[in-house]
Design a protein around this motif. Structure first.
Motif, PDB file in Angstrom:
ATOM      1  N   LYS A 223      22.890   5.775   3.537  1.00  0.00           N
ATOM      2  CA  LYS A 223      24.208   6.295   3.185  1.00  0.00           C
ATOM      3  C   LYS A 223      24.814   5.506   2.034  1.00  0.00           C
ATOM      4  O   LYS A 223      25.511   6.080   1.174  1.00  0.00           O
ATOM      5  CB  LYS A 223      25.153   6.255   4.390  1.00  0.00           C
TER       6      LYS A 223
ATOM      7  N   SER B  11      24.872   6.650  -1.682  1.00  0.00           N
ATOM      8  CA  SER B  11      25.687   7.731  -2.233  1.00  0.00           C
ATOM      9  C   SER B  11      27.151   7.705  -1.794  1.00  0.00           C
ATOM     10  O   SER B  11      27.972   8.430  -2.369  1.00  0.00           O
ATOM     11  CB  SER B  11      25.094   9.094  -1.839  1.00  0.00           C
ATOM     12  N   HIS B  12      27.496   6.888  -0.777  1.00  0.00           N
ATOM     13  CA  HIS B  12      28.865   6.869  -0.265  1.00  0.00           C
ATOM     14  C   HIS B  12      29.310   5.434   0.014  1.00  0.00           C
ATOM     15  O   HIS B  12      28.489   4.556   0.291  1.00  0.00           O
ATOM     16  CB  HIS B  12      28.983   7.681   1.038  1.00  0.00           C
ATOM     17  N   ASP B  13      30.627   5.234  -0.030  1.00  0.00           N
ATOM     18  CA  ASP B  13      31.176   3.942   0.383  1.00  0.00           C
ATOM     19  C   ASP B  13      31.023   3.802   1.897  1.00  0.00           C
ATOM     20  O   ASP B  13      31.232   4.765   2.641  1.00  0.00           O
ATOM     21  CB  ASP B  13      32.659   3.847   0.024  1.00  0.00           C
TER      22      ASP B  13
END
Length: 404
Positions: free
Chosen positions: A17, A20-22
């Motif tokens: 994760k 692509s994401h914080d």
């Protein structure tokens, strides 16, 4: 069986994760503090109906303390580590000082960004790099942003805990090595005893449980004993790290336990004197931990059922620590100093049984009965399932069946 929502995300899922994401505070906890994922979850899942849900607060606290821990353990030279620890303390103190409605964007973009860049230079592996990078991003559900939402008295508890821990870390780094057993006790007090005290302060706070009949001294002893357990089971890991980057790590084994030998001779020597010294060091650490057993059991037993979530939070790490000491003692000092996995870590099966037993015994309200029997003779109790040395399935039903 451990619920899926506690088991996931896995480390691999968090790392994926992060591409692509914080990452949020819960995902950071799953990445670097998996042992405490389950006890922290119990603050919510096993809490009494009248108990304050402290899960988010404690999750945030553990992430902040992990932030400091990664600074202490990294590859940076010791002067750089001390500077980072000072800056971390400054950030947490400033968040505690400001109002909840104030922005902390200037902190994230300024001092936190500086800390992140420096810590990334000394990150020891990919998990650490991801943790440091995403902790410092300051997303909506990051530890720093979550801390900002807490009432001021709660933020002050987190600030005081961080201040004491980083002070102890800085002192140990400046010393380069712990000279005496008193130095070791002092270090454990600074970096872990304060956690026990702070958690007790959290329970006593008027914004949470407002409960004032828990012994802070025994809470401190629990924290110190968990720290001593970690130091002992990580002897080889810490020694290898000192060999890889000698100007970045502290020797946590007190020099007065192995007079006449260098740390290298203690860890790697094959002479009789080295083997005898390793036995002496391990036995001394074991006896120190064992002497705390009674105080810790008194502390956990003193926590009322009205704070059942917090009781479970303390219960499973304590049992895991005792079972780790039992495993290390069976394996012997040589295996512990060699860092053999089977000597220093309880098995996944044991850990799952400890977590499952915690949930069942707390719900049955028979944990004090169990702790009394466990204290008399811990060797009678095994948390292994299957195998000749196992009896978990035989003894556990007595304590997880509700009283009639």
């Amino acid at each position: 069986m451990i619920p899926e929502w506690i088991l996931h995300p896995t480390v691999e899922e968090v790392l994926e994760k992060a591409k692509s994401h914080d990452l949020d505070s819960r995902e950071l906890l799953h990445l670097k503090s998996r042992t405490f994922v389950y006890p922290i979850a119990h603050l919510e899942t096993l809490k009494d109906p009248t108990e304050y849900n402290k899960r988010t607060i404690v999750q945030t606290l553990y992430n902040v303390l992990r932030w400091a821990d990664e600074a202490e353990d990294g590859r940076l030279p010791i002067p750089d580590k001390i500077e980072v620890l000072n800056d971390q303390h400054s950030v947490i103190a400033e968040i505690a000082r400001r109002d909840t409605s104030d922005s902390i964007t200037d902190l994230i973009e300024g001092k936190v960004n500086k800390i992140t860049n420096k810590m990334l230079e000394g990150a020891v592996d990919e998990e650490t790099r991801v943790f440091v990078k995403h902790f410092g991003k300051g997303g909506k559900y990051s530890p720093l942003k979550e801390m900002q939402t807490f009432d001021k008295s709660i933020r002050e508890i987190l600030r005081n805990c961080t201040a004491t821990m980083t002070a102890g870390m800085r002192e140990a780094l400046e010393m380069r090595e712990l000279r005496t057993q008193d130095d070791l006790k002092k270090y454990c007090d600074y970096v872990a005893g304060i956690v026990g005290e702070s958690l007790t302060d959290l329970i006593m706070d008027r914004k949470t449980d407002n409960y004032h009949e828990i012994d802070r001294i025994h809470a401190k002893i629990l924290g110190m004993t968990l720290q001593l357990t970690n130091i002992t089971k990580n002897i080889k890991e810490d020694a290898d790290a000192r060999s890889d980057y000698p100007d970045a790590r502290t020797l946590f084994l007190p020099r007065d336990l192995f007079p006449g030998l260098t740390p290298q001779e203690l860890i790697y020597g094959q002479e009789k004197s080295a083997r005898e010294a390793r036995e002496n060091v391990f036995e001394s650490l074991y006896q120190t931990a064992y002497l705390n057993l009674s105080s810790i059991i008194d502390y956990i037993s003193s926590i009322p059922h009205e704070l059942s979530g917090y009781k479970a939070f303390c219960f499973s790490p304590f049992i895991s620590a005792v079972e780790t000491w039992k495993r290390m003692r069976r394996a012997g000092a040589e295996a512990v100093f060699e860092g053999k996995k089977e000597a220093v870590k309880i098995s996944p099966n044991e850990f799952e049984n400890i977590i499952g037993f915690t949930e069942a015994v707390i719900k049955a309200r028979r944990e004090e009965e169990f702790l009394l029997d466990y204290h008399r003779n811990p060797s009678r109790f095994s948390f292994q399932s299957g195998g000749k040395q196992t009896n978990y399935s035989r003894w556990s039903p007595k304590y997880i069946s509700p009283k009639k």
